[in-house]
Scaffold this active site. Structure first.
Site, PDB file in Angstrom:
ATOM      1  N   PHE A 158       0.813  -1.226   0.000  1.00 52.64           N
ATOM      2  CA  PHE A 158       0.000   0.000   0.000  1.00 52.64           C
ATOM      3  C   PHE A 158       0.842   1.270   0.000  1.00 52.64           C
ATOM      4  O   PHE A 158       0.341   2.339  -0.350  1.00 52.64           O
ATOM      5  CB  PHE A 158      -0.930   0.004   1.243  1.00 52.64           C
ATOM      6  CG  PHE A 158      -0.246   0.475   2.499  1.00 52.64           C
ATOM      7  CD1 PHE A 158      -0.218   1.829   2.827  1.00 52.64           C
ATOM      8  CD2 PHE A 158       0.393  -0.419   3.347  1.00 52.64           C
ATOM      9  CE1 PHE A 158       0.431   2.271   3.970  1.00 52.64           C
ATOM     10  CE2 PHE A 158       1.034   0.011   4.487  1.00 52.64           C
ATOM     11  CZ  PHE A 158       1.057   1.366   4.795  1.00 52.64           C
ATOM     12  N   LYS A 182      -1.286  -7.123  -9.366  1.00 53.31           N
ATOM     13  CA  LYS A 182      -2.291  -7.127  -8.290  1.00 53.31           C
ATOM     14  C   LYS A 182      -1.888  -6.006  -7.323  1.00 53.31           C
ATOM     15  O   LYS A 182      -1.052  -6.185  -6.455  1.00 53.31           O
ATOM     16  CB  LYS A 182      -2.270  -8.495  -7.592  1.00 53.31           C
ATOM     17  CG  LYS A 182      -3.538  -8.898  -6.857  1.00 53.31           C
ATOM     18  CD  LYS A 182      -3.951  -8.000  -5.731  1.00 53.31           C
ATOM     19  CE  LYS A 182      -3.184  -8.183  -4.437  1.00 53.31           C
ATOM     20  NZ  LYS A 182      -3.561  -7.197  -3.406  1.00 53.31           N
ATOM     21  N   SER A 235       4.932  -7.083   3.538  1.00 44.16           N
ATOM     22  CA  SER A 235       5.444  -7.382   4.876  1.00 44.16           C
ATOM     23  C   SER A 235       6.174  -8.737   4.902  1.00 44.16           C
ATOM     24  O   SER A 235       5.930  -9.602   4.055  1.00 44.16           O
ATOM     25  CB  SER A 235       4.282  -7.415   5.868  1.00 44.16           C
ATOM     26  OG  SER A 235       3.383  -8.429   5.494  1.00 44.16           O
ATOM     27  N   CYS A 291       9.644   1.368   3.542  1.00 41.02           N
ATOM     28  CA  CYS A 291      10.493   0.255   3.977  1.00 41.02           C
ATOM     29  C   CYS A 291      11.911   0.755   4.222  1.00 41.02           C
ATOM     30  O   CYS A 291      12.712   0.073   4.838  1.00 41.02           O
ATOM     31  CB  CYS A 291      10.511  -0.844   2.935  1.00 41.02           C
ATOM     32  SG  CYS A 291      11.316  -0.323   1.423  1.00 41.02           S
ATOM     33  N   GLU A 396       9.002  -3.781  13.479  1.00 42.82           N
ATOM     34  CA  GLU A 396       8.624  -2.777  12.480  1.00 42.82           C
ATOM     35  C   GLU A 396       7.316  -2.112  12.923  1.00 42.82           C
ATOM     36  O   GLU A 396       6.291  -2.777  13.077  1.00 42.82           O
ATOM     37  CB  GLU A 396       8.433  -3.420  11.097  1.00 42.82           C
ATOM     38  CG  GLU A 396       8.049  -2.403  10.042  1.00 42.82           C
ATOM     39  CD  GLU A 396       7.983  -2.976   8.625  1.00 42.82           C
ATOM     40  OE1 GLU A 396       7.453  -4.075   8.437  1.00 42.82           O
ATOM     41  OE2 GLU A 396       8.469  -2.276   7.708  1.00 42.82           O
TER      42      GLU A 396
END
Ligand code: NAD
Length: 496
Positions: A158, A182, A235, A291, A396
């Site tokens: 996202f 996707k 993730s 990230c 995280e």
């Protein structure tokens, strides 16, 4: 475009793009909500397995002709796409802000980085050349032909709705493959706008497909025998335990770029002003949802005066960051993507307080510029006295939370960074070449920064990652992507 103008004006149900047609999905429909103002901006389908099947079938049908299209001709379509992306640059950027929440300048940066991948992939006629040896034995020649494999699945996260699929798609199609993208169903509009421009550029039907949805769609892609390989960004639990594992079971090649916990090592000889400026964008840019966002700052040495002056500057700068709707040009930090993500960040901040870290800047109730509900906003948050074992120091968070630690020397700082399971983007701030070299040599991190806060490789270089931040061998972007999307066919020839 006017100040605050939102490019998505009407709530429409997003369609899939399959075989060159915009097709309504038969799946369940979910709202896409702008996190800044809480308004529904689109409805996105959770597509069905049959819809993935038809996208893969369309891609398989397009593949033989697309493979036969010369690399030069494929490259010309990419050049055309690049022109269209430039022409629509501002609209594309504003869509990202509207659906994701990041500031308009961050979106413009994302658009630019996405386009750079199209530009690099335009070099496919030379990037894809093989190599040749005459007389590997007397009268025998041998050569390698990089050949496309067929259909690839591209699964996005996202946090970079536009750019991240472009780490893969231009290279996949430039080398003669077809793709099924996707996108994250949290931010589906950017990829549909991109596909519209790809259609306008003239890519043949079936070369570039987009199917929306969540885990069922991903599972259908992983199990599909017609898909040769997958690139995934997201993730670690999904990347490692679902994607990498299933691709191994079903025999697909895979790139899985995963989660992170990035450490910034601050040496007492750093240029404080420049270091703090770099840290502000690194920790708080994109509301910490990168990230490559910094999460932990390790201040090295026992010089308390340095520590205090460094922290005073950090707090002065962080507390001035303007939080609000990212389409307002004066805003420096937008909301996080949704209220579930905010709740998760709150959980971490509360855990930090409970574990005994010192909360010196509290972003739980931020001052929001403008009349927006505070459902998804989190302000810059800073903790001191954090240890690597605390939840906020180890896991995280994916939000605007800075955890400050101390280490007695560089060796200890590197050990602290390396003890964390992730290895995505660690940086050092120093003016000493020996410290920089020791850091670069010893730190276990796929991307390493020296006086750089966000170590995002440009499109010419692989987007790396180590340990729990990456599963696979080759990486997205540049020459490695060309290698990933082709198989080496070796020919050995003798004529009697
Ligand atoms: P995510 O793992 O929740 O989702 C990524 C994609 O996988 C989405 O398309 C989603 O629909 C799908 N998905 C989610 N759960 C699934 C499941 N159980 N089975 C199959 N598919 C599933 O990640 P996210 O929240 O969208 O993105 C944030 C994460 O991505 C962070 O951990 C961040 O560090 C990471 N990230 C990594 C990089 C990198 O290059 N290493 C870059 C950007 C983001």
């Amino acid at each position: 475009m006017a100040f605050l103008e939102e490019p998505i004006k009407k709530v429409k149900t997003i369609k899939n793009y399959i075989g060159g047609e915009w097709v309504e999905s038969k799946g369940e429909i979910v709202d896409v909500v702008n996190p800044a103002n809480g308004k529904t901006i689109a409805k996105v389908p959770v597509s069905t397995k049959e819809e993935i099947d038809s996208a893969v079938a369309a891609a398989q049908e397009a593949f033989p002709d697309w493979r036969r299209t010369t690399p030069l001709a494929r490259s010309r379509l990419l050049f055309r796409l690049k022109e269209l992306l430039e022409e629509n640059f501002e609209e594309i950027s504003r869509i990202q802000t509207q659906e994701h929440g990041k500031t308009i300048d961050e979106s413009r940066g994302e658009t630019r980085r996405g386009i750079e991948n199209v530009e690099v992939a335009c070099g496919v006629p030379t990037l894809m050349q093989g190599y040749f040896s005459e007389d590997i034995a007397s009268g025998i020649d041998e050569w390698v032909i990089p050949t496309p494999l067929g259909v690839f699945g591209v699964i996005g996260p996202f946090n970079f709705p536009f750019m991240i699929p472009l780490w893969s798609v231009p290279y996949a199609i430039a080398t003669g493959n077809c793709v099924v993208v996707k996108p994250s169903s949290e931010v589906p509009n950017s990829q549909n706008r991109l596909a519209e421009l790809a259609e306008e550029a003239g890519f043949p039907p079936g070369v570039w497909n987009v199917v929306h949805g969540g885990r069922a769609v991903v599972n259908a892609m992983l199990d599909h025998p017609g898909i040769a390989g997958i690139t995934f960004v997201g993730s670690t639990p999904v990347g490692r335990d679902v994607i990498y594992k299933r691709c191994g079971e079903t025999g697909k090649r895979v790139i899985a770029q995963c989660g992170a916990k990035n450490f910034m090592t601050i040496m007492p000889d750093c240029d404080i002003n420049r270091t703090v400026a770099a840290m502000m964008t690194s920790f708080f840019g994109n509301a910490g949802q990168r990230c490559l966002a910094a999460a932990n700052a390790i201040v090295v040495g026992d010089d308390d005066a340095f520590y205090r002056s460094f922290m005073d500057k950090v707090l002065e700068q962080a507390s001035k960051i303007k939080v609000g709707y990212g389409l307002d040009e004066s805003i420096q930090m937008g909301p996080v993507r949704d209220k579930e993500k905010k709740a998760n960040i709150m959980k971490y901040i509360n855990a930090g307080v409970k574990e005994g870290a010192k909360l010196v800047l509290d972003g739980r109730k931020p001052k929001i510029i403008g009349d927006y509900p505070d459902t998804c906003f989190v302000g810059p948050t800073v903790f001191e006295n954090v240890t690597p074992g605390m939840k906020i120091g180890a896991e995280e968070i994916f939000g605007p939370v800075m955890s400050v630690m101390r280490a007695k020397n560089l060796k200890e700082a590197i050990e602290m960074s390396n003890a964390n399971p992730y290895g995505n983007g660690h940086s050092i701030f120093t003016q000493n070449g020996k410290s920089a070299r020791d850091f670069q040599y010893n730190v276990v991190s796929g991307n390493v920064g020296i006086n750089i806060g966000i170590v995002a490789p440009v499109a010419l270089f692989p987007f790396s990652g180590m340990k729990d931040s990456f599963f696979g061998v080759l990486h997205t972007q540049g020459k490695e992507a060309i290698r990933f999307f082709t198989e080496s066919k070796v020919v050995i020839q003798r004529w009697f």
